[in-house]
Design a protein around this motif. Sequence first.
Motif, PDB file in Angstrom:
ATOM      1  N   VAL A  14       3.400  -4.919-110.049  1.00 24.17           N
ATOM      2  CA  VAL A  14       2.627  -4.628-108.845  1.00 24.17           C
ATOM      3  C   VAL A  14       3.542  -4.047-107.775  1.00 24.17           C
ATOM      4  CG1 VAL A  14       1.189  -5.647-107.030  1.00 24.17           C
ATOM      5  CG2 VAL A  14       1.017  -6.489-109.377  1.00 24.17           C
ATOM      6  N   GLU A  15       3.095  -2.964-107.148  1.00 27.30           N
ATOM      7  CA  GLU A  15       3.821  -2.363-106.025  1.00 27.30           C
ATOM      8  C   GLU A  15       3.297  -3.009-104.751  1.00 27.30           C
ATOM      9  OE1 GLU A  15       3.557   1.839-103.764  1.00 27.30           O
ATOM     10  OE2 GLU A  15       3.815   1.964-105.936  1.00 27.30           O
ATOM     11  N   LEU A  16       4.124  -3.855-104.135  1.00 26.04           N
ATOM     12  CA  LEU A  16       3.705  -4.609-102.955  1.00 26.04           C
ATOM     13  C   LEU A  16       4.339  -3.998-101.715  1.00 26.04           C
ATOM     14  CD1 LEU A  16       2.108  -7.119-102.005  1.00 26.04           C
ATOM     15  CD2 LEU A  16       4.239  -8.407-102.202  1.00 26.04           C
ATOM     16  N   ARG A  17       3.499  -3.659-100.746  1.00 23.48           N
ATOM     17  CA  ARG A  17       3.959  -3.115 -99.464  1.00 23.48           C
ATOM     18  C   ARG A  17       3.233  -3.848 -98.347  1.00 23.48           C
ATOM     19  NH1 ARG A  17       4.434   3.407-100.293  1.00 23.48           N
ATOM     20  NH2 ARG A  17       5.821   3.302-102.068  1.00 23.48           N
ATOM     21  N   TYR A  18       3.754  -3.661 -97.137  1.00 27.05           N
ATOM     22  CA  TYR A  18       3.147  -4.291 -95.968  1.00 27.05           C
ATOM     23  C   TYR A  18       2.848  -3.241 -94.911  1.00 27.05           C
ATOM     24  CZ  TYR A  18       4.442  -8.767 -97.962  1.00 27.05           C
ATOM     25  OH  TYR A  18       4.546  -9.854 -98.789  1.00 27.05           O
ATOM     26  N   THR A  19       1.714  -3.417 -94.235  1.00 26.08           N
ATOM     27  CA  THR A  19       1.373  -2.543 -93.121  1.00 26.08           C
ATOM     28  C   THR A  19       2.217  -2.948 -91.918  1.00 26.08           C
ATOM     29  OG1 THR A  19      -0.369  -3.983 -92.282  1.00 26.08           O
ATOM     30  CG2 THR A  19      -1.001  -2.335 -93.944  1.00 26.08           C
ATOM     31  N   GLN A  20       2.140  -2.180 -90.847  1.00 17.90           N
ATOM     32  CA  GLN A  20       2.881  -2.518 -89.622  1.00 17.90           C
ATOM     33  C   GLN A  20       2.436  -3.856 -89.054  1.00 17.90           C
ATOM     34  OE1 GLN A  20       2.401   0.850 -87.038  1.00 17.90           O
ATOM     35  NE2 GLN A  20       4.007   2.014 -88.072  1.00 17.90           N
ATOM     36  N   SER A  21       1.194  -4.228 -89.323  1.00 18.68           N
ATOM     37  CA  SER A  21       0.693  -5.524 -88.842  1.00 18.68           C
ATOM     38  C   SER A  21       0.894  -6.634 -89.875  1.00 18.68           C
ATOM     39  CB  SER A  21      -0.776  -5.412 -88.448  1.00 18.68           C
ATOM     40  OG  SER A  21      -1.540  -4.965 -89.549  1.00 18.68           O
ATOM     41  N   VAL A  23       0.103  -6.911 -93.105  1.00 20.22           N
ATOM     42  CA  VAL A  23      -0.927  -7.161 -94.109  1.00 20.22           C
ATOM     43  C   VAL A  23      -0.401  -6.638 -95.440  1.00 20.22           C
ATOM     44  CG1 VAL A  23      -3.277  -6.628 -94.879  1.00 20.22           C
ATOM     45  CG2 VAL A  23      -2.810  -7.004 -92.444  1.00 20.22           C
ATOM     46  N   ALA A  24      -0.397  -7.482 -96.456  1.00 20.76           N
ATOM     47  CA  ALA A  24       0.112  -7.100 -97.778  1.00 20.76           C
ATOM     48  C   ALA A  24      -0.893  -6.196 -98.485  1.00 20.76           C
ATOM     49  CB  ALA A  24       0.375  -8.335 -98.620  1.00 20.76           C
ATOM     50  N   ILE A  25      -0.365  -5.164 -99.159  1.00 17.26           N
ATOM     51  CA  ILE A  25      -1.179  -4.282 -99.994  1.00 17.26           C
ATOM     52  C   ILE A  25      -0.489  -4.196-101.350  1.00 17.26           C
ATOM     53  CG2 ILE A  25      -2.101  -1.963-100.321  1.00 17.26           C
ATOM     54  CD1 ILE A  25      -1.936  -1.606 -97.277  1.00 17.26           C
ATOM     55  N   GLY A  26      -1.192  -4.615-102.388  1.00 19.50           N
ATOM     56  CA  GLY A  26      -0.658  -4.570-103.747  1.00 19.50           C
ATOM     57  C   GLY A  26      -1.394  -3.530-104.568  1.00 19.50           C
ATOM     58  N   ARG A  27      -0.651  -2.593-105.137  1.00 21.28           N
ATOM     59  CA  ARG A  27      -1.245  -1.549-105.983  1.00 21.28           C
ATOM     60  C   ARG A  27      -0.737  -1.725-107.407  1.00 21.28           C
ATOM     61  NH1 ARG A  27      -4.139   2.264-103.996  1.00 21.28           N
ATOM     62  NH2 ARG A  27      -4.269   2.548-101.766  1.00 21.28           N
ATOM     63  N   PHE A  28      -1.658  -1.575-108.369  1.00 23.38           N
ATOM     64  CA  PHE A  28      -1.283  -1.680-109.767  1.00 23.38           C
ATOM     65  C   PHE A  28      -2.313  -0.962-110.613  1.00 23.38           C
ATOM     66  CE2 PHE A  28      -3.675  -5.373-108.465  1.00 23.38           C
ATOM     67  CZ  PHE A  28      -4.596  -5.590-109.473  1.00 23.38           C
ATOM     68  N   THR A  29      -1.967  -0.723-111.859  1.00 26.08           N
ATOM     69  CA  THR A  29      -2.870  -0.050-112.793  1.00 26.08           C
ATOM     70  C   THR A  29      -3.114  -0.964-113.980  1.00 26.08           C
ATOM     71  OG1 THR A  29      -1.993   2.094-112.118  1.00 26.08           O
ATOM     72  CG2 THR A  29      -3.187   2.023-114.209  1.00 26.08           C
ATOM     73  N   VAL A  30      -4.365  -1.048-114.398  1.00 22.45           N
ATOM     74  CA  VAL A  30      -4.751  -1.864-115.543  1.00 22.45           C
ATOM     75  C   VAL A  30      -5.160  -0.937-116.683  1.00 22.45           C
ATOM     76  CG1 VAL A  30      -6.366  -3.619-116.382  1.00 22.45           C
ATOM     77  CG2 VAL A  30      -5.522  -3.732-114.034  1.00 22.45           C
TER      78      VAL A  30
END
Length: 154
Positions: A14-21, A23-30
């Motif tokens: 999972v590619e985990l990033r955070y917004t300036q505020s 908030v975690a955003i996790g992107r992945f492919t199934v």
Amino acid sequence: MNNVTLMGRLTRDVELRYTQSQVAIGRFTVAINRRLTKEKRQQAEANNQPTADFISCVAFGKQAETIAQYVSKGMRVSLSGRLQTGSYQNKQGQTVYTTDVVVEQFDFIDSNNQQNNNQGYQPANQQATNNQQNNQPFDDLGMDAMDFDDELPF
């Protein structure tokens, strides 16, 4: 109604990033295998045609952090959510259209224990497995051991 249910394997971590505020955003492919007969699968593979679909998914907040922490490449997951479309301009000025599954619920099908040699996350069903290995299969249920073999229909 916009509802999607998937079960497949992660193609990468999972590619985990955070917004300036923060908030975690996790992107992945199934990767999800298509339902093909043995003959159709062999025919598709022989003709270099796809036998699986690769679905882009995104999770937010605590859910994204949990998925990133406990799920890794190759592990099976089950998830449900909704389709979301969008678009953006790439560096060449072309419009790129996207379709993602926004994850609303997920379940671990494989645990890190099965993938990483019993290190990390331990789901409740793994605890029961550990109790069975200690010859105390019903300790977590507060029950005495019983013999159910005579009652099974198979």
